[in-house]
Enzyme design. Structure first.
Site, short mmCIF file in Angstrom:
data_model
loop_
_atom_site.label_atom_id
_atom_site.label_comp_id
_atom_site.label_asym_id
_atom_site.label_seq_id
_atom_site.Cartn_x
_atom_site.Cartn_y
_atom_site.Cartn_z
N THR A 153 -34.04 -5.44 -16.41
CA THR A 153 -34.15 -3.97 -16.38
C THR A 153 -33.04 -3.35 -15.55
O THR A 153 -32.72 -2.18 -15.73
CB THR A 153 -35.51 -3.52 -15.80
OG1 THR A 153 -35.65 -4.04 -14.47
CG2 THR A 153 -36.67 -4.00 -16.65
N HIS A 186 -28.64 -10.47 -10.93
CA HIS A 186 -29.49 -10.77 -9.78
C HIS A 186 -30.34 -12.00 -10.05
O HIS A 186 -30.68 -12.30 -11.19
CB HIS A 186 -30.38 -9.59 -9.40
CG HIS A 186 -31.19 -9.05 -10.54
ND1 HIS A 186 -30.67 -8.19 -11.48
CD2 HIS A 186 -32.48 -9.26 -10.90
CE1 HIS A 186 -31.60 -7.89 -12.36
NE2 HIS A 186 -32.72 -8.53 -12.03
P1 AMP Z 1 -35.11 -7.41 -13.64
O1 AMP Z 1 -36.34 -6.91 -14.35
O2 AMP Z 1 -34.88 -8.89 -13.74
O3 AMP Z 1 -33.89 -6.60 -14.04
O4 AMP Z 1 -35.35 -7.18 -12.11
C1 AMP Z 1 -35.10 -5.99 -11.44
C2 AMP Z 1 -35.93 -6.00 -10.20
O5 AMP Z 1 -35.46 -5.01 -9.32
C3 AMP Z 1 -37.41 -5.74 -10.45
O6 AMP Z 1 -38.18 -6.84 -10.00
C4 AMP Z 1 -37.67 -4.47 -9.63
O7 AMP Z 1 -38.95 -4.46 -9.03
C5 AMP Z 1 -36.57 -4.53 -8.60
N1 AMP Z 1 -36.20 -3.24 -8.03
C6 AMP Z 1 -36.01 -2.07 -8.68
N2 AMP Z 1 -35.65 -1.10 -7.81
C7 AMP Z 1 -35.61 -1.67 -6.59
C8 AMP Z 1 -35.32 -1.20 -5.27
N3 AMP Z 1 -34.97 0.08 -5.04
N4 AMP Z 1 -35.39 -2.07 -4.24
C9 AMP Z 1 -35.75 -3.36 -4.45
N5 AMP Z 1 -36.03 -3.88 -5.68
C10 AMP Z 1 -35.97 -3.04 -6.72
#
Ligand code: AMP
Ligand code: ZN
Length: 112
Positions: free
Chosen positions: A93, A98
């Site tokens: 997302t 990461h």
């Molecule tokens: P992905 O779905 O693999 O792209 O992971 C993105 C991650 O970023 C998700 O687990 C979200 O909960 C996390 N995330 C989104 N916004 C933030 C934020 N401001 N601080 C820390 N984590 C975040």
């Protein structure tokens, strides 16, 4: 990169609960944890996903995993799971590469 959430975290425009930082890598607690310990580990450089990892930047991938290993030891995790979601179909997302470090509970296999 403009309008990238994780670049904004790197640039301290958005606050984060950091657990590890060096010149190239930053790790912070996930805002929506999926396990008792859920840490996001990123390169400071904007790379869209693992699909952009090649011979020119592969060392960064190793640094991310080395950071995960160090954090897991610091948190005394008995075991853990590392996840790189690549592209929307796999659950990505945020389109800044990461690694999810998940620990503190038992994980099933295969994943859902
Ligand atoms: P992905 O779905 O693999 O792209 O992971 C993105 C991650 O970023 C998700 O687990 C979200 O909960 C996390 N995330 C989104 N916004 C933030 C934020 N401001 N601080 C820390 N984590 C975040
Ligand atoms: Zn970015």
């Amino acid at each position: 990169m403009e309008d990238c959430l994780f670049c904004k975290i790197v640039n301290k425009e958005i606050p984060s609960d950091n657990l590890y930082e060096d010149e190239e890598v930053l790790a912070f607690r996930d805002i929506s944890p999926q396990a008792p310990s859920h840490i996001v580990i990123i390169p400071k450089q904007h790379i869209r996903s693992t699909a952009e990892i090649d011979g020119s930047n592969q060392l960064l991938a190793g640094k991310i995993i080395a950071a995960a290993s160090e954090i897991a030891k610091k948190l005394s995790l008995e075991g853990y799971r590392l996840v790189f979601n690549c592209n929307e179909i796999a659950g990505q997302t945020v389109f800044h590469l990461h690694c999810h470090l998940l620990g503190g509970r038992r994980f099933g296999w295969p994943p859902g």
